[in-house]
Design a protein around this motif. Structure first.
Motif, PDB file in Angstrom:
ATOM      1  N   UNK A  21      -4.758   1.425  17.664  1.00 46.97           N
ATOM      2  CA  UNK A  21      -5.247   0.163  17.118  1.00 46.97           C
ATOM      3  C   UNK A  21      -4.942   0.075  15.623  1.00 46.97           C
ATOM      4  N   UNK A  22      -5.147   1.186  14.921  1.00 48.50           N
ATOM      5  CA  UNK A  22      -4.829   1.237  13.490  1.00 48.50           C
ATOM      6  C   UNK A  22      -3.338   0.997  13.280  1.00 48.50           C
ATOM      7  N   UNK A  23      -2.507   1.635  14.108  1.00 47.54           N
ATOM      8  CA  UNK A  23      -1.066   1.442  13.987  1.00 47.54           C
ATOM      9  C   UNK A  23      -0.668  -0.006  14.176  1.00 47.54           C
ATOM     10  N   UNK A  24      -1.206  -0.645  15.213  1.00 50.18           N
ATOM     11  CA  UNK A  24      -0.869  -2.056  15.449  1.00 50.18           C
ATOM     12  C   UNK A  24      -1.417  -2.969  14.346  1.00 50.18           C
ATOM     13  N   UNK A  25      -2.543  -2.581  13.742  1.00 44.45           N
ATOM     14  CA  UNK A  25      -3.073  -3.410  12.655  1.00 44.45           C
ATOM     15  C   UNK A  25      -2.141  -3.403  11.449  1.00 44.45           C
ATOM     16  N   UNK A  26      -1.477  -2.256  11.196  1.00 47.43           N
ATOM     17  CA  UNK A  26      -0.508  -2.196  10.099  1.00 47.43           C
ATOM     18  C   UNK A  26       0.743  -2.989  10.378  1.00 47.43           C
ATOM     19  N   UNK A  27       0.985  -3.277  11.654  1.00 45.72           N
ATOM     20  CA  UNK A  27       2.128  -4.093  12.075  1.00 45.72           C
ATOM     21  C   UNK A  27       1.809  -5.580  11.970  1.00 45.72           C
ATOM     22  N   UNK A  28       0.473  -5.893  11.905  1.00 46.34           N
ATOM     23  CA  UNK A  28       0.060  -7.296  11.849  1.00 46.34           C
ATOM     24  C   UNK A  28      -0.463  -7.817  13.161  1.00 46.34           C
ATOM     25  N   UNK A  29      -0.823  -6.902  14.046  1.00 48.99           N
ATOM     26  CA  UNK A  29      -1.383  -7.273  15.351  1.00 48.99           C
ATOM     27  C   UNK A  29      -2.851  -6.832  15.391  1.00 48.99           C
ATOM     28  N   UNK A  30      -3.320  -6.317  16.507  1.00 49.24           N
ATOM     29  CA  UNK A  30      -4.707  -5.917  16.717  1.00 49.24           C
ATOM     30  C   UNK A  30      -5.591  -7.155  16.496  1.00 49.24           C
ATOM     31  N   UNK A  88       0.832  -1.209   0.000  1.00 47.87           N
ATOM     32  CA  UNK A  88       0.000   0.000   0.000  1.00 47.87           C
ATOM     33  C   UNK A  88       0.865   1.257   0.000  1.00 47.87           C
ATOM     34  N   UNK A  89       1.956   1.239   0.765  1.00 52.21           N
ATOM     35  CA  UNK A  89       2.847   2.396   0.826  1.00 52.21           C
ATOM     36  C   UNK A  89       3.508   2.658  -0.523  1.00 52.21           C
ATOM     37  N   UNK A  90       3.941   1.605  -1.194  1.00 50.63           N
ATOM     38  CA  UNK A  90       4.592   1.761  -2.495  1.00 50.63           C
ATOM     39  C   UNK A  90       3.648   2.398  -3.509  1.00 50.63           C
ATOM     40  N   UNK A  91       2.371   2.053  -3.417  1.00 50.25           N
ATOM     41  CA  UNK A  91       1.395   2.574  -4.381  1.00 50.25           C
ATOM     42  C   UNK A  91       0.839   3.934  -3.992  1.00 50.25           C
ATOM     43  N   UNK A  92       0.669   4.174  -2.697  1.00 50.68           N
ATOM     44  CA  UNK A  92      -0.103   5.341  -2.257  1.00 50.68           C
ATOM     45  C   UNK A  92       0.735   6.532  -1.802  1.00 50.68           C
ATOM     46  N   UNK A  93       1.942   6.292  -1.326  1.00 49.72           N
ATOM     47  CA  UNK A  93       2.772   7.418  -0.890  1.00 49.72           C
ATOM     48  C   UNK A  93       3.287   8.186  -2.101  1.00 49.72           C
ATOM     49  N   UNK A  94       3.432   9.484  -1.953  1.00 49.06           N
ATOM     50  CA  UNK A  94       3.886  10.313  -3.074  1.00 49.06           C
ATOM     51  C   UNK A  94       5.288   9.929  -3.527  1.00 49.06           C
ATOM     52  N   UNK A  95       6.191   9.692  -2.574  1.00 45.28           N
ATOM     53  CA  UNK A  95       7.576   9.363  -2.920  1.00 45.28           C
ATOM     54  C   UNK A  95       8.095   8.262  -1.998  1.00 45.28           C
ATOM     55  N   UNK A 143      -9.757  -5.733  10.593  1.00 46.06           N
ATOM     56  CA  UNK A 143     -10.752  -4.810  11.131  1.00 46.06           C
ATOM     57  C   UNK A 143     -10.239  -3.382  11.040  1.00 46.06           C
ATOM     58  N   UNK A 144     -11.031  -2.514  10.424  1.00 42.09           N
ATOM     59  CA  UNK A 144     -10.674  -1.099  10.343  1.00 42.09           C
ATOM     60  C   UNK A 144     -11.015  -0.422  11.661  1.00 42.09           C
ATOM     61  N   UNK A 168      -7.628   1.717   3.393  1.00 44.15           N
ATOM     62  CA  UNK A 168      -6.611   1.363   2.391  1.00 44.15           C
ATOM     63  C   UNK A 168      -5.967   0.027   2.727  1.00 44.15           C
ATOM     64  N   UNK A 169      -5.594  -0.175   3.979  1.00 45.52           N
ATOM     65  CA  UNK A 169      -4.973  -1.444   4.369  1.00 45.52           C
ATOM     66  C   UNK A 169      -5.939  -2.604   4.174  1.00 45.52           C
ATOM     67  N   UNK A 170      -7.207  -2.391   4.468  1.00 42.50           N
ATOM     68  CA  UNK A 170      -8.192  -3.450   4.263  1.00 42.50           C
ATOM     69  C   UNK A 170      -8.301  -3.811   2.780  1.00 42.50           C
TER      70      UNK A 170
END
Length: 454
Positions: A302-311, A208-215, A295-296, A268-270
Motif C-alpha cells: 500500500x505504501x509503495x502504491x501511494x508513492x506511485x499516486x494510487x492507493x 522527497x527522494x532528492x532531499x532525503x536520499x544520500x546520493x 494516507x500513511x 516523509x511522503x505525507x
C-alpha cells in the motif's frame, strides 16, 4: 440620594448597552453589508432569481453576461465553455462570477449602498481560449486550467460536463429527476473536486527522494516489469531496465517509485505532499477549493502504491496547478484569481481590488530547480517536443487507476519555463486512458493556441 445613584447607574448601563449595540451593528454592517444587500430576495437587484444589474466580460471585453437583459454570450460555444466561470441562471454553480462577485455587479459600497446600473466586472479568462479547451476535451468529462504564475490570472478554467445556461430550466429538471447525463453539471471540477492523481504524484516522491536520499544522482533501479512487496505485485506497463532517477521519472516507472516510497516512508511522503500544498485548500477570490489527501500505510504494498499516486491518494486540480506554478517559480508563485477589474458606467474603477497575494511551498528552491530540469527531460525524452512547437514545456503525465473495469483518469500537468510565457497548466480527462496521449494532446492544443495568439 440612593435613588438618584441607582438611576445614574441605570442610565449609564443603558448608554453603554446602546453604544455597544451600535458598535456591533456598524461592525456587522461593514463586514456583512454586501451579503445583506445582495441577498437574492432583494427585488431591487434580482429578477426571477437572477441578478439583474451589472455585466460580466472576459479579459478582452467579450460580454459573457448582461444583468439588465439576462443575456449570456452570443455564441453557444462560449456560453457552454465559460459556464462554470460565469454561473447559471439559478445560482446552482457556486464558483460562478454571478455569485462570487455579486457585490461588485451591484456596485455596492458601505457608504452609498447598491448603485444604479451596476458595474462591469471583467474576468481574467479568455473566452475563446476556454472554447478551444472545451473543444479539445471533445465531449469527455474533466477540467482544463491555465494560469499566469507571475500575475495569478486564470486564463482558462473549463469544467465538463457543462451546458448552455439558456437550458438551465431543462437541466434543473433533469438533475432533480436524477438523470445520469446531468450528473455533475453544477460541479466545477477544477475547484470543487479531488481525484486519484496517478503518476503526477511521483513529483512529490521525487522531491522527497532528492532531499532525503544520500546520493540521488547515484540512484539506480532495474525494472523487470514487476516487483513483489509483502506478497503483492507492483507492475509496470513494460520492463524499463536499469534507470537513474531522471529516467525513472521519464519512464514513470511504478516499480522504481514503489521502492522509493518504501525507502522514504509514508510519513516523509505525507510531509512532502503537505509541503507541496496538495493537502490544503486554495482560496480563489474567497472560494475554497477541495482538499487533497494522503494516507500513511504500514503495509509495504500500500505504501509503495501511494508513492506511485494510487492507493487512497487524492489531489484537487487547482492545488496541483498552484504546485506547478510554484515549481516554475522555484518555490513561489501568485495565488490564482478570476477577477481582473471592476469599472462603473463611466469606465472608472468601481471598486478597490486588493493585490494578488504570493503563495509558497515548503520545497527548497534547489529541489524545485532539479524537478524543473527533470520535467523538461520528460518532454524532450518521452512526450515529444514537436507537439509544443518552440515552447519550453516542463510536464508530467499521470494515468490514474480508479476501479475495476473503468478506464483510468488521464492527467497532464506542468508549466512553460519561459519569462515571456509564464503559464502553468493542468489537464484532467476523466476515464480518458493514458495521460500523455489523452490529456497531453489537450494541453498541447491549449498552450500552442494561447502562445500563438500573443
Amino acid at each position: 440620594m440612593k435613588r438618584l445613584r441607582r438611576r445614574t447607574w441605570f442610565v449609564l448601563c443603558f448608554a453603554l448597552t446602546l453604544v455597544g449595540g451600535l458598535v456591533f451593528f456598524l461592525w456587522e454592517y461593514v463586514t456583512e453589508g454586501a451579503q445583506w444587500v445582495t441577498f437574492s430576495a432583494n427585488s431591487h437587484l434580482y429578477e426571477n432569481g437572477r441578478i439583474a444589474t451589472g455585466s460580466i466580460t472576459d479579459r478582452n471585453g467579450v460580454v459573457l453576461y448582461d444583468g439588465e437583459s439576462g443575456d449570456y454570450a452570443e455564441q453557444a460555444e462560449l456560453r457552454i465553455a465559460t459556464l462554470h466561470a460565469v454561473g447559471d441562471q439559478y445560482g446552482n454553480i457556486a464558483t460562478g462570477a454571478k455569485l462570487l462577485f455579486r457585490q461588485y455587479l451591484a456596485a455596492y459600497n458601505p457608504v452609498t449602498g447598491a448603485g444604479s446600473g451596476g458595474n462591469r466586472v471583467a474576468l481574467t479568462i479568455d473566452a475563446e481560449l476556454n472554447a478551444a479547451a472545451y473543444r479539445a476535451l471533445d465531449g469527455r468529462n474533466g477540467t482544463v486550467a491555465v494560469y499566469n504564475y507571475k500575475t495569478g490570472e486564470i486564463l482558462c478554467m473549463v469544467s465538463s460536463p457543462s451546458f448552455d445556461p439558456y437550458d438551465s430550466e431543462e437541466v434543473l429538471a433533469g438533475v432533480n429527476a436524477g438523470e445520469e447525463r446531468y450528473s455533475g453539471v453544477y460541479l466545477n471540477h477544477f475547484l470543487s473536486s479531488a481525484f486519484t492523481p496517478g503518476s503526477i504524484f511521483k513529483l512529490v516522491t521525487t522531491a522527497a527522494a532528492l532531499d532525503k536520499l544520500d546520493s540521488p544522482p547515484d540512484f539506480s533501479f532495474t525494472c523487470t516489469g514487476s516487483m513483489e512487496l509483502d506478497g503483492n505485485t507492483v507492475t509496470c506497463p513494460s520492463a524499463h531496465g536499469t534507470q537513474d532517477l531522471r529516467q525513472a521519472l521519464s519512464n514513470s516507472c511504478n516499480c522504481a517509485y514503489a521502492q522509493l516510497a518504501v525507502t522514504l516512508g509514508g510519513e516523509t511522503l505525507q510531509r512532502y505532499a503537505e509541503a507541496a500544498g496538495l493537502l490544503d485548500s486554495v482560496s480563489v477570490n474567497g472560494f475554497a477549493s477541495a482538499k487533497g489527501s494522503y494516507t500513511v500505510s504500514a503495509v509495504p504494498s500500500e505504501l509503495g502504491w501511494s508513492g506511485v499516486g494510487q492507493y487512497t491518494d487524492l489531489v484537487n486540480p487547482c492545488s496541483e496547478l498552484v504546485f506547478m506554478g510554484c515549481l516554475a517559480g522555484e518555490g513561489e508563485a501568485k495565488v490564482p484569481t478570476l477577477l481582473k477589474s471592476v469599472t462603473n458606467d463611466l469606465g472608472l474603477p468601481g471598486a478597490f481590488l486588493p493585490g494578488t497575494e504570493n503563495c509558497t511551498i515548503g520545497i527548497k528552491p534547489s529541489t524545485c530547480r532539479a524537478l524543473k530540469q527533470m520535467m523538461r527531460f520528460n518532454v524532450t525524452d518521452h512526450y515529444g517536443q514537436e507537439q509544443f512547437g518552440t515552447l519550453a514545456v516542463c510536464a508530467k503525465s499521470g494515468t490514474a487507476e480508479v476501479g475495476s473495469g473503468e478506464s483510468p483518469h488521464a492527467w497532464f500537468v506542468g508549466f512553460v519555463d519561459d519569462s515571456l510565457h509564464p503559464y502553468a497548466f493542468v489537464v484532467l480527462v476523466e476515464h480518458g486512458g493514458w495521460g500523455s496521449s489523452a490529456a497531453g494532446s489537450v494541453a498541447a492544443q491549449v498552450l500552442t493556441r494561447l502562445c500563438d495568439e500573443e
